[in-house]
Design a protein around this motif. Structure first.
Motif, short mmCIF file in Angstrom:
data_model
loop_
_atom_site.label_atom_id
_atom_site.label_comp_id
_atom_site.label_asym_id
_atom_site.label_seq_id
_atom_site.Cartn_x
_atom_site.Cartn_y
_atom_site.Cartn_z
N LEU A 197 -7.76 2.21 3.47
CA LEU A 197 -8.30 3.21 2.55
C LEU A 197 -9.09 4.27 3.30
CD1 LEU A 197 -8.11 3.67 -0.45
CD2 LEU A 197 -10.25 2.44 -0.72
N PHE A 198 -9.88 3.85 4.30
CA PHE A 198 -10.62 4.80 5.12
C PHE A 198 -9.67 5.76 5.84
CE2 PHE A 198 -12.18 5.91 9.37
CZ PHE A 198 -13.27 6.70 9.02
N VAL A 212 1.68 12.97 -1.04
CA VAL A 212 0.83 11.86 -0.57
C VAL A 212 -0.60 12.08 -1.03
CG1 VAL A 212 -0.12 10.73 1.49
CG2 VAL A 212 2.30 11.33 1.41
N VAL A 213 -1.09 13.31 -0.91
CA VAL A 213 -2.45 13.64 -1.35
C VAL A 213 -2.57 13.41 -2.85
CG1 VAL A 213 -4.08 15.55 -1.66
CG2 VAL A 213 -2.90 15.26 0.52
N VAL A 230 -7.19 11.12 6.54
CA VAL A 230 -6.01 11.95 6.73
C VAL A 230 -5.85 12.90 5.54
CG1 VAL A 230 -3.48 11.91 6.89
CG2 VAL A 230 -4.85 10.33 8.26
N THR A 231 -6.13 12.41 4.34
CA THR A 231 -6.03 13.26 3.15
C THR A 231 -7.03 14.39 3.21
OG1 THR A 231 -5.20 11.43 1.82
CG2 THR A 231 -6.16 13.27 0.64
N GLU A 232 -8.25 14.10 3.63
CA GLU A 232 -9.26 15.15 3.77
C GLU A 232 -8.78 16.23 4.75
OE1 GLU A 232 -12.84 17.35 3.60
OE2 GLU A 232 -12.12 15.74 2.29
N MET A 286 0.85 -1.18 0.00
CA MET A 286 0.00 0.00 0.00
C MET A 286 0.89 1.23 0.00
SD MET A 286 -3.48 0.36 0.68
CE MET A 286 -4.39 1.83 0.49
N LEU A 287 0.34 2.30 -0.43
CA LEU A 287 1.04 3.58 -0.55
C LEU A 287 1.70 4.00 0.75
CD1 LEU A 287 1.43 6.22 -2.27
CD2 LEU A 287 -0.71 7.00 -1.28
N THR A 288 1.02 3.83 1.88
CA THR A 288 1.52 4.35 3.15
C THR A 288 2.70 3.56 3.69
OG1 THR A 288 -0.14 3.05 4.31
CG2 THR A 288 -0.67 5.33 3.83
N LYS A 289 2.73 2.26 3.48
CA LYS A 289 3.81 1.45 4.04
C LYS A 289 5.15 1.86 3.46
CE LYS A 289 5.45 -3.25 4.56
NZ LYS A 289 5.22 -4.65 4.23
N ASN A 290 5.19 2.12 2.18
CA ASN A 290 6.44 2.46 1.52
C ASN A 290 6.74 3.94 1.48
OD1 ASN A 290 7.14 -0.23 0.80
ND2 ASN A 290 5.58 -0.16 -0.80
#
Length: 166
Positions: free
Chosen positions: A40-41, A123-124, A46-48, A1-5
């Motif tokens: 994903l939630f 990230v966003v 966090v993106t919001e 997933m995007l966040t792990k890396n």
């Protein structure tokens, strides 16, 4: 997933725990993407928050230079319909504000607010790309799917691990 890396050591895990979005027991599953729906939630939430902070920063910088009719925007947000969207698109002051915001985002990408803001905006941007890819799959939009895959090629090669670009 995007966040792990992309987000190790960035404080993302601490944000999730402090916000009460995850427990320490499920944190690794969320960061690795094994708990996909939860991950994903969390990423959307966090993106919001980051987008709201960025917009707040933009409005603070713009308060002395330009004013727009916020009533049109608030109506669009609270009562989303074709009519309110058309009204918003026809409001020139709102369109000027949107153009200024897009330029502000570009300046943040170049480092105007510092390296931390640049990182979190990336990230966003990557999440927006992932969400567009998911949307293209759900709506069977092949053109959008290919566009997203082309833009995601850098992500496929950027992180150490299996290469899923094929």
């Amino acid at each position: 997933m995007l966040t792990k890396n992309k987000c190790p050591g960035s404080g993302y895990a601490e944000i999730l725990i402090e916000a009460g979005m995850v427990t320490t027991g499920c944190l690794q599953s969320v960061l690795s993407g094994k708990a996909y729906a939860k991950a994903l939630f969390c990423l959307k939430s966090v993106t919001e928050t980051l987008e709201r902070l960025l917009f707040e920063s933009f409005m603070d910088m713009q308060q002395n230079t330009s004013e727009f009719n916020s009533t049109t925007l608030m109506t669009l947000v609270s009562i989303a319909s074709r009519k309110t969207l058309e009204d918003a698109l026809n409001d020139q002051s709102l369109m000027d504000c949107i153009d200024q915001y897009i330029r502000f985002e570009e300046s943040v990408r170049t480092g105007v607010l510092g390296k931390t803001a640049t990182f979190w905006l990336s990230v966003v941007d990557h999440l927006r790309l992932v969400m567009m890819l998911l949307y293209s799959v759900k709506t069977n939009n092949l053109m959008l799917f290919h566009e997203c895959c082309g833009q995601m090629a850098e992500l496929f090669f950027a992180f150490d691990g299996p290469n899923y670009s094929r």
